[in-house]
Structure formats: C-alpha cells, structure tokens
Design a protein around this motif. Structure first.
Motif, PDB file in Angstrom:
ATOM      1  N   ALA A   1       0.669  -1.068   0.322  1.00 16.73           N
ATOM      2  CA  ALA A   1      -0.109  -0.353  -0.082  1.00 16.73           C
ATOM      3  C   ALA A   1       0.767   1.631   0.025  1.00 16.73           C
ATOM      4  CB  ALA A   1      -0.645   0.253   1.281  1.00 16.73           C
ATOM      5  N   PRO A   2       0.355   2.760  -0.140  1.00 18.97           N
ATOM      6  CA  PRO A   2       1.018   3.293  -0.026  1.00 18.97           C
ATOM      7  C   PRO A   2       1.568   4.157   1.082  1.00 18.97           C
ATOM      8  CG  PRO A   2      -0.534   4.184  -2.174  1.00 18.97           C
ATOM      9  CD  PRO A   2      -0.774   2.783  -1.241  1.00 18.97           C
ATOM     10  N   ARG A   3       2.945   4.643   1.083  1.00 21.63           N
ATOM     11  CA  ARG A   3       2.934   4.793   2.802  1.00 21.63           C
ATOM     12  C   ARG A   3       4.339   6.015   2.725  1.00 21.63           C
ATOM     13  NH1 ARG A   3       2.184  -0.951   3.111  1.00 21.63           N
ATOM     14  NH2 ARG A   3       0.093  -1.102   4.261  1.00 21.63           N
ATOM     15  N   LEU A   4       4.308   6.095   3.618  1.00 21.29           N
ATOM     16  CA  LEU A   4       5.096   7.627   3.648  1.00 21.29           C
ATOM     17  C   LEU A   4       6.687   6.443   4.955  1.00 21.29           C
ATOM     18  CD1 LEU A   4       6.658   9.994   3.885  1.00 21.29           C
ATOM     19  CD2 LEU A   4       5.209  10.403   6.290  1.00 21.29           C
ATOM     20  N   LEU A   5       7.734   6.517   4.359  1.00 20.16           N
ATOM     21  CA  LEU A   5       9.094   6.325   5.015  1.00 20.16           C
ATOM     22  C   LEU A   5      10.399   7.277   5.863  1.00 20.16           C
ATOM     23  CD1 LEU A   5       9.950   3.318   2.531  1.00 20.16           C
ATOM     24  CD2 LEU A   5       8.304   3.390   4.258  1.00 20.16           C
ATOM     25  N   LEU A   6       9.686   6.971   6.767  1.00 21.17           N
ATOM     26  CA  LEU A   6      10.532   8.083   7.523  1.00 21.17           C
ATOM     27  C   LEU A   6      11.937   8.341   8.552  1.00 21.17           C
ATOM     28  CD1 LEU A   6      10.075  11.863   8.249  1.00 21.17           C
ATOM     29  CD2 LEU A   6       9.298  11.111  10.427  1.00 21.17           C
ATOM     30  N   LEU A   7      13.301   8.603   7.465  1.00 18.09           N
ATOM     31  CA  LEU A   7      14.250   8.271   7.728  1.00 18.09           C
ATOM     32  C   LEU A   7      14.987   9.738   8.784  1.00 18.09           C
ATOM     33  CD1 LEU A   7      13.905   6.779   4.799  1.00 18.09           C
ATOM     34  CD2 LEU A   7      16.092   5.575   5.518  1.00 18.09           C
ATOM     35  N   LYS A   8      15.197   9.403  10.167  1.00 23.10           N
ATOM     36  CA  LYS A   8      15.622  10.847  10.481  1.00 23.10           C
ATOM     37  C   LYS A   8      17.452  10.439  11.110  1.00 23.10           C
ATOM     38  CE  LYS A   8      12.108  11.520  13.391  1.00 23.10           C
ATOM     39  NZ  LYS A   8      11.056  11.618  14.535  1.00 23.10           N
ATOM     40  N   ALA A   9      17.851  11.505  10.775  1.00 28.87           N
ATOM     41  CA  ALA A   9      19.586  11.360  11.057  1.00 28.87           C
ATOM     42  C   ALA A   9      19.831  10.634  12.760  1.00 28.87           C
ATOM     43  CB  ALA A   9      20.066  12.963  10.829  1.00 28.87           C
ATOM     44  N   ASP A  10      18.970  10.454  13.135  1.00 34.00           N
ATOM     45  CA  ASP A  10      20.251   9.461  14.561  1.00 34.00           C
ATOM     46  C   ASP A  10      19.794   8.459  13.915  1.00 34.00           C
ATOM     47  OD1 ASP A  10      17.375   9.032  14.220  1.00 34.00           O
ATOM     48  OD2 ASP A  10      16.477   9.548  16.231  1.00 34.00           O
ATOM     49  N   GLY A  11      19.154   7.184  12.956  1.00 34.35           N
ATOM     50  CA  GLY A  11      19.439   6.330  12.532  1.00 34.35           C
ATOM     51  C   GLY A  11      17.583   6.099  12.850  1.00 34.35           C
ATOM     52  N   SER A  12      16.684   6.470  13.368  1.00 30.02           N
ATOM     53  CA  SER A  12      15.514   5.638  12.839  1.00 30.02           C
ATOM     54  C   SER A  12      14.649   5.702  11.729  1.00 30.02           C
ATOM     55  CB  SER A  12      14.674   6.516  14.256  1.00 30.02           C
ATOM     56  OG  SER A  12      14.041   7.678  13.708  1.00 30.02           O
ATOM     57  N   VAL A  13      14.396   4.738  11.287  1.00 21.86           N
ATOM     58  CA  VAL A  13      13.002   4.506  10.735  1.00 21.86           C
ATOM     59  C   VAL A  13      11.962   3.984  10.396  1.00 21.86           C
ATOM     60  CG1 VAL A  13      13.147   2.969   8.486  1.00 21.86           C
ATOM     61  CG2 VAL A  13      15.286   3.047   9.411  1.00 21.86           C
TER      62      VAL A  13
ATOM     63  N   ARG B   1      19.994  18.027  35.076  1.00 22.30           N
ATOM     64  CA  ARG B   1      18.528  17.373  34.874  1.00 22.30           C
ATOM     65  C   ARG B   1      18.661  17.988  32.907  1.00 22.30           C
ATOM     66  NH1 ARG B   1      16.910  23.437  36.583  1.00 22.30           N
ATOM     67  NH2 ARG B   1      15.195  22.912  34.801  1.00 22.30           N
ATOM     68  N   GLU B   2      17.547  17.474  32.306  1.00 20.46           N
ATOM     69  CA  GLU B   2      17.780  17.345  31.145  1.00 20.46           C
ATOM     70  C   GLU B   2      18.812  16.939  30.337  1.00 20.46           C
ATOM     71  OE1 GLU B   2      15.667  18.835  28.746  1.00 20.46           O
ATOM     72  OE2 GLU B   2      13.721  19.957  30.532  1.00 20.46           O
ATOM     73  N   TYR B   3      19.072  15.507  31.222  1.00 24.60           N
ATOM     74  CA  TYR B   3      20.269  14.440  30.455  1.00 24.60           C
ATOM     75  C   TYR B   3      20.113  14.128  28.884  1.00 24.60           C
ATOM     76  CZ  TYR B   3      22.699  10.675  30.625  1.00 24.60           C
ATOM     77  OH  TYR B   3      23.633   9.816  30.362  1.00 24.60           O
ATOM     78  N   MET B   4      20.635  14.398  28.354  1.00 16.15           N
ATOM     79  CA  MET B   4      21.328  14.580  26.883  1.00 16.15           C
ATOM     80  C   MET B   4      20.906  13.628  25.984  1.00 16.15           C
ATOM     81  SD  MET B   4      19.286  15.510  23.601  1.00 16.15           S
ATOM     82  CE  MET B   4      19.103  18.197  24.503  1.00 16.15           C
ATOM     83  N   THR B   5      20.036  12.372  25.274  1.00 11.92           N
ATOM     84  CA  THR B   5      20.121  11.347  24.478  1.00 11.92           C
ATOM     85  C   THR B   5      19.853  11.906  23.579  1.00 11.92           C
ATOM     86  OG1 THR B   5      17.698  10.685  24.495  1.00 11.92           O
ATOM     87  CG2 THR B   5      18.364   9.903  26.896  1.00 11.92           C
ATOM     88  N   ALA B   6      19.982  10.235  22.127  1.00 12.70           N
ATOM     89  CA  ALA B   6      19.838  10.499  20.649  1.00 12.70           C
ATOM     90  C   ALA B   6      18.620  11.105  19.887  1.00 12.70           C
ATOM     91  CB  ALA B   6      20.369   9.643  20.452  1.00 12.70           C
ATOM     92  N   ILE B   7      16.957  10.559  21.744  1.00 15.91           N
ATOM     93  CA  ILE B   7      16.113  11.393  20.547  1.00 15.91           C
ATOM     94  C   ILE B   7      15.488  11.892  21.363  1.00 15.91           C
ATOM     95  CG2 ILE B   7      15.577   8.724  19.809  1.00 15.91           C
ATOM     96  CD1 ILE B   7      14.398   7.681  22.439  1.00 15.91           C
ATOM     97  N   GLY B   8      16.003  13.041  22.040  1.00 15.46           N
ATOM     98  CA  GLY B   8      15.998  13.967  23.310  1.00 15.46           C
ATOM     99  C   GLY B   8      16.099  14.084  24.713  1.00 15.46           C
ATOM    100  N   PRO B   9      16.373  14.838  25.442  1.00 17.41           N
ATOM    101  CA  PRO B   9      16.121  14.777  26.493  1.00 17.41           C
ATOM    102  C   PRO B   9      15.070  14.323  28.076  1.00 17.41           C
ATOM    103  CG  PRO B   9      15.643  17.016  26.025  1.00 17.41           C
ATOM    104  CD  PRO B   9      15.113  16.407  25.222  1.00 17.41           C
ATOM    105  N   VAL B  10      16.276  13.500  28.461  1.00 15.55           N
ATOM    106  CA  VAL B  10      14.968  13.102  30.234  1.00 15.55           C
ATOM    107  C   VAL B  10      15.422  13.878  30.687  1.00 15.55           C
ATOM    108  CG1 VAL B  10      15.519  11.041  31.627  1.00 15.55           C
ATOM    109  CG2 VAL B  10      15.940  10.800  29.583  1.00 15.55           C
ATOM    110  N   ASP B  11      13.965  13.986  31.316  1.00 12.36           N
ATOM    111  CA  ASP B  11      13.851  14.875  32.145  1.00 12.36           C
ATOM    112  C   ASP B  11      15.261  15.487  32.992  1.00 12.36           C
ATOM    113  OD1 ASP B  11      11.911  16.675  30.588  1.00 12.36           O
ATOM    114  OD2 ASP B  11       9.754  15.643  31.968  1.00 12.36           O
ATOM    115  N   ILE B  12      14.722  14.172  34.108  1.00 17.83           N
ATOM    116  CA  ILE B  12      15.937  13.908  35.182  1.00 17.83           C
ATOM    117  C   ILE B  12      16.219  12.593  35.363  1.00 17.83           C
ATOM    118  CG2 ILE B  12      16.285  13.824  37.938  1.00 17.83           C
ATOM    119  CD1 ILE B  12      14.167  15.820  38.181  1.00 17.83           C
TER     120      ILE B  12
END
Length: 226
Positions: free
Chosen positions: A23-35, A130-141
């Motif tokens: 079926a027709p779909r959108l494939l999204l490939l991000k800079a962090d490597g996720s698909v 605080r705001e511990y950075m990960t590849a997919i965003g910051p963890v609050d604490i």
C-alpha cells in the motif's frame, strides 16, 4: 531527514512478526538512524518502526528484480524488511539541531523543583543531571535511588499515555548503555490519567503524583481525606 513516499510492503522479523500488505505509505528516515513507516492517519504514531542504533541496506529484491528491498536491522538482529514496488517521492532535508521543546511555566518549574527536592520520590534519591540528553531527546531528570540504581524521570503537568510512551522510548535507549543500566522509570505529574497509570504500571514504570504547592513550600488549600 529523508522522506520517501512509496507503495510498499513491510515485514518485521524478530521477537514478534508483523506484516503490512502492499500500500502507499510514508517512510521516514531520521538523522539519528531511526526508520518509521506511516499511513495517512493515526496522527504521529507509526505503523511500524526501528529505533537506533540500526543499519539500513538498500538493494534490488533478490526474488523480484523489479522491486527494491530495504533491510533495516538493529544490534539484536531484528529486521524491518521493506519491499518497494514504486517510489512516488524521495527527498532529503537538513533540519539542523532542534532547539527542543519549550515547556510551559508550571511544567518547567515542576522539573526544577523536583530536581532540587528529589527525595520527594523516596529517601536516598540523588540527582545525576537535569535534561539528560539522549539521541532521541532530553530526559527530564536522571537520578539514582537509595540502592544506586539509575532512575529516569519524565515530568508532565497532566500525565497521559503519550508521556508514558515517551518515557518508554527513553528507557529502551538508556538501558542499552552498560554504564547506566539497569534504568528504572518514574512517571511524575500533577494529575495522571487512569489509562496512563495502567500502561505505565504494566511496563514496570512507577507513577508519582506531584503536589506543586508542596514542592514550592506552600501548604495546599485543597481538602484531603488522607
């Protein structure tokens, strides 16, 4: 970021198996490597996805030269096999570094206050960052409990299912780090919806209801039974 709109079939092979017919779909490939694979509904939630770290190999389909085959594989050997029969759109875009989500005043202040008084979660809790950075965003604490176990805390004003899903993604990523694992999750909010609490507890995530006034050192005027 790469955006591909294609008529495709998707097969997930791993601990579970899943199949999406052609079926027709959108494939999204991000800079962090996720698909991730999206349909034209379900809001932001993908039909299927592979989180980083993972690799992508694009090749001619071995059983049908008229089709392309994408093989997305993670370190555990699980695969997202995407068969493309027709590509309607393929574009790449450099988005740069995102400035991050600007939280409303109460939510941001809750994070600041809880970081200063992390023992609210229990005796012996200490702050790592605080705001511990990960590849997919910051963890609050990011903190540690009395036993020295790493704890990731997601803070919301209203605790809903989306927040639990967000924390689940952080925990999945953090538990791959041998310097941090095992990492436990705490979902903290002023109000936690029953569905969110059920989902969190089913995933082993502890739920904590925060009293904003108490954290500010102000006695709440709300009447309570206990």
């Amino acid at each position: 970021m790469r955006l591909v709109v294609a008529t495709c079939q998707v097969d997930y092979v791993g601990r579970l198996t899943a199949h999406l017919p052609m079926a027709p779909r959108l494939l999204l490939l991000k800079a962090d490597g996720s698909v991730s694979v999206h349909a034209d509904d379900r809001a932001y939630k993908p039909l299927n996805w592979m989180t980083p770290p993972c690799s992508l190999v694009e090749q001619e389909h071995p059983e049908d030269p008229e089709h392309l085959l994408w093989v997305v594989e993670n370190k555990a050997g699980e695969q997202l096999r995407i068969t493309l029969s027709e590509v309607h759109h393929d574009s790449r875009h450099e988005l740069g570094v995102d400035p991050g989500l600007v939280k409303d005043g109460v939510e941001a202040h809750l994070q600041e206050l809880l970081a200063e008084h992390l023992e609210t979660l229990g005796p012996g809790y200490t702050l790592v960052r605080r705001e511990y950075m990960t590849a997919i965003g910051p963890v609050d604490i990011l903190g540690r409990d009395a036993d020295g176990v790493t704890v990731a805390v997601e803070i919301k004003r209203r605790g809903e299912i989306d927040g639990v899903e967000q924390l689940t993604r952080y925990l999945e990523l953090l538990n791959r780090d041998p310097l941090l694992s095992p990492v436990r999750g705490v979902f903290a909010a002023q109000v936690i919806k029953p569905q969110a609490r059920t989902l969190a507890e089913d995933r082993g995530i502890r739920c904590v209801t925060l009293d904003y006034d108490s954290l500010r050192g102000i006695e709440s005027t709300d009447l309570r039974l206990f």
